[in-house]
Motif scaffolding. Structure first.
Motif: not given
Length: 811
Positions: A503, A506-507, A510, A513, A520, A522-523, A526-527, A529-530
């Protein structure tokens, strides 16, 4: 004799065993001869001279002794063996004829010369054979071979004695003295002598065998006696561990030099002293109680102790105490082994440190942080409390390594680690995970999630500010920027460390990007979506290889609205999800590499459709164009794939156009031109897609073998709304005409847009105004209907139709 020779080969008792063996063998030969002589019957009385009879045994003993002396040696020459055999056989012969000379009788003894010589040959020949046979059993060829050779040797000796005796007796003849009267053949007074000699020979042989067994036991006992107390102490003294032997009253019976060195106490003071009264450890009294209890219940105790010498030196040691049980006694003794473990502990500590720390920065590593996360979850017993996990890496770190060298990059990592260690007192853990990626784990003093997130932002900003201040790297000032990902979590939820890292990662992804330096968070989306992307990737892979995709066609028309071709769009009808937009699975295919098998399928399917149209007079005038991705075009065998697909479905190459994007020309312009030229020679045409939205370099238009420019839908949509869109579209159309290229406008949805384009000089259109994408089966009847209502004559300058991987804006 065989066993005795083997014993005589050893150094101990050599002479005694040689004499014993020779005596046994000589007596055996002599007793056989003497008993055989008494079995011989004559017509007159026969007696024996005692001294000469006894002396006849000496040749047999001497012959046997000579043979045994030779055979007890190593590396015996053949000549010596031959002489030993002659001596053995000669001793048998001399013994026999000496014994016959001791006979006292009223007759004269004569011998036939020929049989006399034959008896000697038999004795000597078999004696030589017996010696060589025994020599073979000494070669070490195995116990079975040894027994066979020994049996042959013994048999030869026996035959030599018997053969020599009976041949010699056959050679003897007796001439009675005149006047002596014949009487029964009796050996006067000899019966008792026969029994005495036979019994003595058997007794001597038995005693010799008994002596052999006793000697073997003595040899074994002698070997055991070597392990005396002094030798046992020498063995124990050679050990590096301290060894102590004490009885059930704890009195020390013996100890080695190593124990003396460790304790700093002389051996003289240790012997007889009580082991329980020694201060051998920091907590000897409590330790003694535990050891005594373990010895009573289990018979052993082991563990690490803090040993203490007489000089007061404390050192780590491993103590092992065991009970000794004797097989022949009920006595109880105990042995203790004390091992100095300081160097071993240091090595283990070093191994442990390397397993949990980074060698470059000395920070804890990923493994240490993972275990710390587990500890946080275990310590969170109530449903309260929050924690922050920050993952961050250095932006453009590879550029720094490539430009200033890897040593400079390592120096940056070390300096950042030093700054990060300053936060060690305020947080639970800092760590270097891998490469230029670091982590920070901190508890958050907050009672609600909102307050925890606010505190996390504050702490992250402070950490980021301290870490991004300028660095001095070997004379270079480096303004460091970080990509930061944050995860606020509740330890009591006991999520696995892998889940927390995922997690936070993933942040961080982001943040990479955006690349704006802002942290950023974690939301959950995001998980989700992954996971959705991973699931969709697997389903797309199966759909490609199971041919679950299809092509929909959208017509392209000229100024008279006649259908001159079609653009084909990829469609995916999922059995459970329904229709999935190309805007979802096309980008996914690009990222995962599935665009390669997907593009190959579109290429083959487009060539198949084009080949079928070519066979039907109603559709043979239609042309097709294929949208090629950058990765697909850059494949080394792309040209071969296109030509093979055309040949497989008999598709006319001159009716196929490959549609490319401007980004393709930036990566490998020379290779791109070469491939386009090869395909152009086969008749294939090329179109530049979405012209005006990318780099739009006029140098590319001049150098590339293009045939068509496509006006992007963004300009077509704004023709009636934005005054700037009309001159841009007009410029593109004029540029295409000046270069001799065809032009097509995509995304035409209203009649006003068509009229503006027609006024600007564009005569080929595509969009919802003329038809939506439909399956191939529905598209073909529309072409026939349109053809019957209008002229079918086509201009060779008309642009081709397009087969695209997908275009959501016109679908």
């Amino acid at each position: 004799m065989i066993k005795l020779v083997g014993k005589a080969r050893r150094a101990g008792w050599r002479r005694a065993w040689l004499l014993a063996g020779a005596s046994v063998m000589g007596l055996g030969v002599w007793s056989m001869h003497f008993i055989g002589m008494h079995a011989y019957r004559l017509d007159f009385t026969v007696t024996h001279a005692p001294l000469l009879t006894l002396a006849s045994v000496l040749p047999a003993i001497l012959g046997s002794l000579g043979a045994m002396v030779v055979l007890s040696r190593d590396d015996i020459p053949h000549l010596t063996l031959f002489k030993a055999g002659i001596g053995l056989g000669g001793g048998i012969g001399v013994m026999h004829y000496t014994g016959m000379a001791a006979m006292r009788m009223p007759a004269v003894l004569y011998h036939a010369l020929d049989l006399f010589l034959v008896s000697l040959v038999v004795a000597i020949g078999l004696g030589i054979l017996s010696v060589y046979a025994y020599r073979l059993c000494q070669q070490g060829w195995g116990q079975r071979w040894e027994r066979a050779c020994a049996s042959v040797s013994a048999l030869c000796v026996s035959i030599a004695v018997c053969g020599m005796h009976y041949v010699a007796m056959q050679a003897a003849w007796f001439l009675p003295t005149p006047g002596v009267s014949a009487s029964p053949s009796v050996m006067s007074g000899s019966h008792w002598l026969i029994y005495f000699i036979s019994g003595s020979a058997v007794l001597i042989a038995a005693l010799t065998l008994i002596a052999s067994r006793v000697q073997r036991r003595l040899n074994a006992s002698e070997r055991d006696e070597h392990m005396t107390r002094s030798r046992l102490l020498e063995v124990i003294s050679s050990l590096q561990e301290g060894v102590v032997l004490f009885d059930d009253r704890a009195r020390i019976r013996l100890c080695n030099a190593a124990f003396e060195r460790l304790m700093g106490v002389p051996t003289e003071e240790l012997i007889g002293a009580s082991i329980w009264q020694m201060t051998y450890a920091k907590d000897s009294q409590a330790l003694n109680e535990r050891i005594q209890q373990a010895l009573l219940t289990q018979g052993k105790w082991r563990g690490m102790i803090q040993a203490l010498s007489r000089q007061g030196q404390v050192f780590p040691a491993w103590l092992n105490v065991s009970r000794v049980t004797y097989a022949d006694s009920d006595d109880r003794d105990y042995v203790a082994l004390l091992s100095y473990r300081s160097e071993e502990q240091q090595a283990q500590q070093r191994i442990h440190y390397l397993a949990y720390h980074d060698s470059l920065t000395s920070l804890p590593n990923r493994r240490a942080l993972q275990e710390r996360l587990v500890e946080c979850a275990q310590q969170a017993s109530t449903e309260s409390g929050w924690a922050l996990l920050i993952l961050f890496d250095i932006d453009r770190f590879k550029v720094l390594n490539d430009s200033l060298s890897q040593d400079i990059g390592d120096e940056l990592l070390r300096q950042m680690a030093e700054r990060l260690q300053q936060w060690q007192d305020n947080v639970s853990q800092v760590a270097r995970l891998d490469g230029n990626e670091f982590a920070l784990l901190a508890p958050l003093p907050a009672t609600s999630q909102a307050a925890a997130e606010q505190e996390a932002l504050r702490l992250t900003a402070e950490v980021q500010t301290s870490l991004t201040a300028d660095y001095q790297l070997h004379g270079h000032t480096y303004p460091c920027r970080l990509n930061v990902g944050m995860l606020v979590f509740a330890p009591y939820e006991r999520d696995s460390s892998a889940t927390l890292f995922k997690r936070a990662g993933l942040a961080l992804l982001e943040a990479k990007r955006h690349r704006d330096g802002d942290p950023q968070r974690f939301h959950q989306a995001q998980e989700d979506e992954l996971e959705e992307r991973l699931t969709l990737e697997g389903e797309l892979r199966r759909a490609i290889y199971n041919h679950e995709l299809c092509l929909h066609l959208q017509p392209q028309v000229d100024e008279q609205r006649r259908v001159i071709g079609a653009e084909a769009l990829v469609r995916w009808s999922h059995p459970e999800r329904g229709n999935i937009s190309p805007g979802r699975f096309i980008p996914l295919a690009e990222e995962t590499g599935l665009i390669l098998p997907l593009g190959l399928w579109v290429l083959k399917e487009g060539c198949r459709i084009l080949g079928e149209w070519c066979q039907d007079p109603g559709y043979h005038h239609l042309k097709l164009s294929l949208n090629v991705s950058v990765r697909q075009f850059q494949q080394p065998n792309f040209v071969d794939q296109v030509l093979a697909s055309i040949e497989q479905y008999a598709a006319p190459a001159e009716r196929l156009t490959l549609e490319l994007t401007e980004s393709l020309f930036l990566n490998d312009p020379e290779g791109t031109v070469q491939k386009m030229t090869e395909l152009r020679k086969k008749g294939i045409r090329f179109a530049l897609d979405d012209f005006g939205t990318g780099y739009s370099s006029l140098a590319y238009l001049k150098a590339l073998p293009l045939d068509t420019l496509k006006i992007d839908i963004a300009f077509v949509r704004d023709l009636t709304l934005n005054m700037q869109a009309t001159p841009i579209a007009g410029t593109i159309i004029a540029l295409a005409e000046s270069l001799g290229l065809a032009v097509i406008a995509e995304g035409v949805e209203t009649e006003d847009q068509r009229e503006v384009l027609a006024h600007l000089g564009c005569s080929t259109y595509q969009g919802f105004l003329f038809g939506r994408p439909v399956p191939v089966e529905s598209f073909l009847p529309e072409v026939l209907t349109d053809t019957s209502a209008t002229s079918t004559q086509q201009s060779t300058s008309n642009p081709p139709a397009v087969i695209a991987l997908g275009d959501e804006s016109v679908s």
